[in-house]
Design an enzyme around this catalytic site. Structure first.
Site, PDB file in Angstrom:
ATOM      1  N   ASN A  54       0.899  -1.222  -0.056  1.00 56.99           N
ATOM      2  CA  ASN A  54       0.202  -0.008   0.017  1.00 56.99           C
ATOM      3  C   ASN A  54       0.725   1.196  -0.035  1.00 56.99           C
ATOM      4  O   ASN A  54       1.083   1.736   1.111  1.00 56.99           O
ATOM      5  CB  ASN A  54      -0.982  -0.121   1.170  1.00 56.99           C
ATOM      6  CG  ASN A  54      -2.065  -1.229   1.096  1.00 56.99           C
ATOM      7  OD1 ASN A  54      -2.668  -1.171   0.062  1.00 56.99           O
ATOM      8  ND2 ASN A  54      -1.775  -2.219   1.829  1.00 56.99           N
ATOM      9  N   GLU A  55       1.300   1.625  -1.145  1.00 59.33           N
ATOM     10  CA  GLU A  55       2.055   2.663  -1.371  1.00 59.33           C
ATOM     11  C   GLU A  55       1.331   4.133  -1.134  1.00 59.33           C
ATOM     12  O   GLU A  55       0.323   4.232  -0.822  1.00 59.33           O
ATOM     13  CB  GLU A  55       2.565   2.493  -2.917  1.00 59.33           C
ATOM     14  CG  GLU A  55       3.324   1.391  -3.146  1.00 59.33           C
ATOM     15  CD  GLU A  55       4.887   1.273  -2.538  1.00 59.33           C
ATOM     16  OE1 GLU A  55       5.092   1.904  -1.481  1.00 59.33           O
ATOM     17  OE2 GLU A  55       5.510   0.675  -3.385  1.00 59.33           O
ATOM     18  N   PRO A  56       2.350   5.086  -0.892  1.00 57.59           N
ATOM     19  CA  PRO A  56       1.739   6.503  -0.851  1.00 57.59           C
ATOM     20  C   PRO A  56       0.492   6.895  -1.557  1.00 57.59           C
ATOM     21  O   PRO A  56       0.497   6.561  -2.710  1.00 57.59           O
ATOM     22  CB  PRO A  56       2.920   7.470  -0.910  1.00 57.59           C
ATOM     23  CG  PRO A  56       3.910   6.631  -0.602  1.00 57.59           C
ATOM     24  CD  PRO A  56       3.839   5.096  -1.140  1.00 57.59           C
TER      25      PRO A  56
END
Ligand code: F6R
Length: 256
Positions: free
Chosen positions: A157-159
Site C-alpha cells: 500500500n504505497e503512498p
C-alpha cells in the site's frame, strides 16, 4: 532485553537484536496456535515476505520440529505478490513462502493463500474480491505480521493508498522498486506492479505486529509512530488500530 515504549502513538517493543525480537513474536504466534489447537479451533495468520520475517519463520519452524507445534489447523493469507510473476520464479513471494516456511511445516496445502500473480488482468477484480471473501469465510485474521517499506507501505500500500482500500492491483513506488532492484539485476527487470491486500483488509485483523530492523528503517518508523495519520505512509493508519504494536531492534528505533 525488552524495553516497552508506551509513550508513543503506537505501543513499541524494543529489543537488542532482530533475532531476539523475532523469537518473542514467534512465541506469541505459537502460543495462540497451541491454545486454538487445544480448543479445537483454527488459527488464521496474515503473513509477510521480505528480509524482515525471516528469523520469525526460522523460529516457528524450530518450534514445529523441536516442540511439536502443529500447523494442521492453521490457515495463512499472504499480503501480496508481484504482478505478473511466475510462481517458479525465485523472486516471487509464492516461491519465497514455500522455501522459507510452508514446505518445512505441516500446514495443509489448501490452507496457504497468496494473491495469484499469474491471473489474467481481466480476472483481477473478481479474484481480489474472492481473496477478501476467503479471508472473511475463514473467520478473519487473528494475527497479521507486517514489515514496513521505506515509503511507509504495509503490504504494497504505497503512498496515496486510502484507509478503505481493499485487495487490488497497485503500481509500486520508485523507492520500493529501487530497494527491490538488486534482486532483479536491473530496475528495468524489477516488477512495476503488485497485488496487495488493502489497508482496510489489514486493519480488520484482530491483532497486528509490525516488525522492522536496521538503521535504514529508523526514519520511516519515527514518522509513522510520532507523526499524524496520513495516506502518505499507510503504516500510520496502525495508530488507530486497537491492538497493533511495533516490534523493533535498537537500530530501527534509534530516531524515536
Ligand atoms: C512483503 C511486504 C512489504 C515488506 C516491506 C519490507 O510481503 O508486504 O511491505 O514487508 O517492503 O521489506 P523487507 O522486509 O525486505 O525490508
Amino acid at each position: 532485553m525488552l524495553i516497552l515504549m508506551s509513550n508513543q502513538k503506537i505501543p513499541v517493543e524494543k529489543y537488542s537484536t532482530p533475532e531476539i525480537a523475532s523469537k518473542s513474536v514467534a512465541k506469541e504466534v505459537a502460543a495462540l496456535i497451541q491454545k486454538n489447537n487445544s480448543d479445537g479451533k483454527n488459527t488464521v495468520l496474515g503473513l509477510a515476505t521480505g528480509s524482515t520475517p525471516l528469523h520469525l519463520y526460522k523460529e516457528l519452524i524450530r518450534i514445529h520440529k523441536e516442540d511439536g507445534l502443529s500447523f494442521k489447523n492453521t490457515i495463512t493469507f499472504n499480503l501480496d505478490d508481484y504482478y505478473p510473476i511466475s510462481q517458479d520464479d525465485p523472486e516471487s513471494y509464492y516461491y519465497f513462502m514455500q522455501q522459507h516456511f510452508i514446505k518445512h511445516i505441516d500446514i495443509l496445502p489448501e490452507n496457504f493463500h497468496i494473491p495469484d500473480s499469474n491471473m489474467p488482468r481481466e480476472s483481477i477484480e473478481i479474484e481480489c474480491a474472492k481473496y477478501e471473501q476467503t479471508i472473511k469465510d475463514s473467520g478473519g485474521i487473528d494475527i497479521q505480521i507486517l514489515g514496513i517499506g521505506r515509503t511507509g507501505h504495509i503490504g504494497f500500500n504505497e503512498p496515496g493508498s486510502s484507509r478503505d482500500s481493499r485487495t487490488r492491483l497497485v503500481e509500486l513506488d520508485k523507492i520500493t522498486r529501487d530497494d527491490a532492484c538488486s534482486n532483479f539485476n536491473s530496475l528495468e527487470n524489477t516488477p512495476k506492479y503488485s497485488l496487495t491486500m488493502g489497508v482496510a483488509t489489514i486493519m480488520e485483523a484482530k491483532k497486528i505486529i509490525l516488525m522492522a530492523w536496521g538503521k535504514s528503517k529508523s526514519e520511516i518508523i519515527a514518522k509513522v509512530v510520532k507523526g499524524s495519520i496520513t495516506n502518505e505512509a499507510s503504516a500510520s493508519f496502525l495508530q488507530s488500530h486497537p491492538n497493533a504494536k511495533f516490534v523493533l531492534d535498537k537500530d530501527s528505533v534509534s530516531r524515536l
